[in-house]
Design a protein around this motif. Structure first.
Motif, PDB file in Angstrom:
ATOM      1  N   GLY A 287       0.814  -1.212   0.000  1.00 53.01           N
ATOM      2  CA  GLY A 287       0.000   0.000   0.000  1.00 53.01           C
ATOM      3  C   GLY A 287       0.845   1.259   0.000  1.00 53.01           C
ATOM      4  N   ALA A 288       1.929   1.241   0.779  1.00 53.00           N
ATOM      5  CA  ALA A 288       2.818   2.404   0.832  1.00 53.00           C
ATOM      6  C   ALA A 288       3.488   2.635  -0.524  1.00 53.00           C
ATOM      7  CB  ALA A 288       3.874   2.201   1.914  1.00 53.00           C
ATOM      8  N   ALA A 289       3.910   1.555  -1.166  1.00 51.99           N
ATOM      9  CA  ALA A 289       4.546   1.685  -2.478  1.00 51.99           C
ATOM     10  C   ALA A 289       3.549   2.202  -3.516  1.00 51.99           C
ATOM     11  CB  ALA A 289       5.119   0.341  -2.915  1.00 51.99           C
ATOM     12  N   ALA A 290       2.324   1.718  -3.463  1.00 55.66           N
ATOM     13  CA  ALA A 290       1.312   2.167  -4.419  1.00 55.66           C
ATOM     14  C   ALA A 290       0.993   3.643  -4.209  1.00 55.66           C
ATOM     15  CB  ALA A 290       0.050   1.322  -4.272  1.00 55.66           C
ATOM     16  N   THR A 291       0.913   4.063  -2.948  1.00 52.96           N
ATOM     17  CA  THR A 291       0.651   5.468  -2.655  1.00 52.96           C
ATOM     18  C   THR A 291       1.783   6.351  -3.161  1.00 52.96           C
ATOM     19  OG1 THR A 291      -0.608   4.817  -0.706  1.00 52.96           O
ATOM     20  CG2 THR A 291       0.141   7.108  -0.808  1.00 52.96           C
ATOM     21  N   GLY A 292       3.021   5.928  -2.936  1.00 54.65           N
ATOM     22  CA  GLY A 292       4.172   6.691  -3.408  1.00 54.65           C
ATOM     23  C   GLY A 292       4.202   6.785  -4.921  1.00 54.65           C
ATOM     24  N   ALA A 293       3.883   5.683  -5.586  1.00 49.87           N
ATOM     25  CA  ALA A 293       3.876   5.690  -7.052  1.00 49.87           C
ATOM     26  C   ALA A 293       2.775   6.615  -7.579  1.00 49.87           C
ATOM     27  CB  ALA A 293       3.678   4.271  -7.578  1.00 49.87           C
ATOM     28  N   ALA A 294       1.621   6.600  -6.931  1.00 51.82           N
ATOM     29  CA  ALA A 294       0.533   7.471  -7.367  1.00 51.82           C
ATOM     30  C   ALA A 294       0.903   8.941  -7.165  1.00 51.82           C
ATOM     31  CB  ALA A 294      -0.745   7.138  -6.604  1.00 51.82           C
ATOM     32  N   ALA A 295       1.548   9.254  -6.041  1.00 47.54           N
ATOM     33  CA  ALA A 295       1.958  10.638  -5.786  1.00 47.54           C
ATOM     34  C   ALA A 295       2.995  11.087  -6.809  1.00 47.54           C
ATOM     35  CB  ALA A 295       2.519  10.768  -4.375  1.00 47.54           C
ATOM     36  N   ALA A 296       3.932  10.214  -7.138  1.00 52.94           N
ATOM     37  CA  ALA A 296       4.951  10.557  -8.129  1.00 52.94           C
ATOM     38  C   ALA A 296       4.322  10.763  -9.504  1.00 52.94           C
ATOM     39  CB  ALA A 296       6.012   9.465  -8.192  1.00 52.94           C
ATOM     40  N   ALA A 297       3.335   9.967  -9.835  1.00 53.78           N
ATOM     41  CA  ALA A 297       2.677  10.104 -11.133  1.00 53.78           C
ATOM     42  C   ALA A 297       1.909  11.423 -11.216  1.00 53.78           C
ATOM     43  CB  ALA A 297       1.733   8.925 -11.363  1.00 53.78           C
ATOM     44  N   ILE A 298       1.266  11.814 -10.124  1.00 56.67           N
ATOM     45  CA  ILE A 298       0.511  13.068 -10.132  1.00 56.67           C
ATOM     46  C   ILE A 298       1.452  14.260 -10.293  1.00 56.67           C
ATOM     47  CG2 ILE A 298      -0.869  14.596  -8.667  1.00 56.67           C
ATOM     48  CD1 ILE A 298      -2.250  12.061  -7.625  1.00 56.67           C
ATOM     49  N   VAL A 299       2.591  14.212  -9.612  1.00 59.61           N
ATOM     50  CA  VAL A 299       3.547  15.312  -9.702  1.00 59.61           C
ATOM     51  C   VAL A 299       4.147  15.398 -11.104  1.00 59.61           C
ATOM     52  CG1 VAL A 299       5.780  16.114  -8.849  1.00 59.61           C
ATOM     53  CG2 VAL A 299       4.064  15.311  -7.245  1.00 59.61           C
ATOM     54  N   ALA A 300       4.360  14.245 -11.727  1.00 56.57           N
ATOM     55  CA  ALA A 300       5.018  14.214 -13.024  1.00 56.57           C
ATOM     56  C   ALA A 300       4.078  14.542 -14.192  1.00 56.57           C
ATOM     57  CB  ALA A 300       5.636  12.837 -13.254  1.00 56.57           C
ATOM     58  N   LEU A 301       2.778  14.601 -13.961  1.00 60.58           N
ATOM     59  CA  LEU A 301       1.850  14.869 -15.050  1.00 60.58           C
ATOM     60  C   LEU A 301       2.092  16.255 -15.644  1.00 60.58           C
ATOM     61  CD1 LEU A 301      -1.558  13.552 -13.692  1.00 60.58           C
ATOM     62  CD2 LEU A 301      -0.247  12.647 -15.582  1.00 60.58           C
ATOM     63  N   PRO A 302       2.126  16.353 -16.965  1.00 62.95           N
ATOM     64  CA  PRO A 302       2.258  17.679 -17.569  1.00 62.95           C
ATOM     65  C   PRO A 302       0.962  18.452 -17.377  1.00 62.95           C
ATOM     66  CG  PRO A 302       1.971  16.023 -19.269  1.00 62.95           C
ATOM     67  CD  PRO A 302       2.086  15.301 -17.952  1.00 62.95           C
ATOM     68  N   GLY A 303       1.095  19.722 -17.107  1.00 62.46           N
ATOM     69  CA  GLY A 303      -0.071  20.566 -16.929  1.00 62.46           C
ATOM     70  C   GLY A 303      -0.657  20.508 -15.535  1.00 62.46           C
ATOM     71  N   ALA A 304      -0.041  19.735 -14.656  1.00 63.54           N
ATOM     72  CA  ALA A 304      -0.531  19.688 -13.283  1.00 63.54           C
ATOM     73  C   ALA A 304      -0.177  20.995 -12.595  1.00 63.54           C
ATOM     74  CB  ALA A 304       0.106  18.514 -12.549  1.00 63.54           C
ATOM     75  N   PRO A 305      -1.065  21.513 -11.786  1.00 60.32           N
ATOM     76  CA  PRO A 305      -0.765  22.777 -11.106  1.00 60.32           C
ATOM     77  C   PRO A 305       0.416  22.610 -10.158  1.00 60.32           C
ATOM     78  CG  PRO A 305      -2.756  21.792 -10.208  1.00 60.32           C
ATOM     79  CD  PRO A 305      -2.355  20.976 -11.405  1.00 60.32           C
ATOM     80  N   ALA A 306       1.302  23.566 -10.184  1.00 58.99           N
ATOM     81  CA  ALA A 306       2.474  23.518  -9.317  1.00 58.99           C
ATOM     82  C   ALA A 306       2.050  23.830  -7.891  1.00 58.99           C
ATOM     83  CB  ALA A 306       3.517  24.525  -9.784  1.00 58.99           C
ATOM     84  N   LEU A 307       2.691  23.186  -6.964  1.00 59.56           N
ATOM     85  CA  LEU A 307       2.393  23.443  -5.563  1.00 59.56           C
ATOM     86  C   LEU A 307       2.924  24.815  -5.179  1.00 59.56           C
ATOM     87  CD1 LEU A 307       3.351  20.004  -4.003  1.00 59.56           C
ATOM     88  CD2 LEU A 307       1.079  20.846  -4.534  1.00 59.56           C
ATOM     89  N   GLN A 308       2.091  25.571  -4.527  1.00 65.85           N
ATOM     90  CA  GLN A 308       2.509  26.897  -4.099  1.00 65.85           C
ATOM     91  C   GLN A 308       3.198  26.770  -2.752  1.00 65.85           C
ATOM     92  OE1 GLN A 308      -0.915  29.355  -3.974  1.00 65.85           O
ATOM     93  NE2 GLN A 308      -1.234  29.310  -6.177  1.00 65.85           N
ATOM     94  N   GLN A 309       4.372  27.345  -2.649  1.00 67.62           N
ATOM     95  CA  GLN A 309       5.101  27.311  -1.392  1.00 67.62           C
ATOM     96  C   GLN A 309       4.711  28.522  -0.567  1.00 67.62           C
ATOM     97  OE1 GLN A 309       9.236  26.745  -1.690  1.00 67.62           O
ATOM     98  NE2 GLN A 309       9.086  24.866  -2.837  1.00 67.62           N
ATOM     99  N   ALA A 310       4.589  28.299   0.705  1.00 65.27           N
ATOM    100  CA  ALA A 310       4.227  29.386   1.612  1.00 65.27           C
ATOM    101  C   ALA A 310       5.361  30.401   1.653  1.00 65.27           C
ATOM    102  CB  ALA A 310       3.969  28.834   3.005  1.00 65.27           C
ATOM    103  N   ALA A 311       4.983  31.666   1.706  1.00 70.70           N
ATOM    104  CA  ALA A 311       5.988  32.717   1.768  1.00 70.70           C
ATOM    105  C   ALA A 311       6.629  32.700   3.156  1.00 70.70           C
ATOM    106  CB  ALA A 311       5.348  34.064   1.502  1.00 70.70           C
TER     107      ALA A 311
END
Length: 69
Positions: free
Chosen positions: A16-40
């Protein structure tokens, strides 16, 4: 009476942990995905010229309040 659900195992946890990590990596790598805004972050204070560096900030004051008896 038998339990209808099997006992959780380490193998299932790691799967489950590996699947979650793979899903998170896939979401980040998607083109056109909104970039995470870092707090000022607030601007850091300049370093003292003659050494030192300790300052009685609000964070430190709150800590001292928690240590009072």
């Amino acid at each position: 009476m038998q339990d209808s659900q099997p006992k959780p195992s380490r193998r299932g946890f790691f799967f489950g942990a590996a699947a979650t990590g793979a899903a998170a990596a896939a979401i980040v790598a998607l083109p056109g995905a909104p970039a995470l805004q870092q707090a000022a972050l607030p601007e850091p204070k300049p370093a003292p010229e003659k050494g030192g560096g300790y300052s009685l900030s609000e964070h430190v004051k709150r800590y001292y309040k928690t240590t009072r008896i």
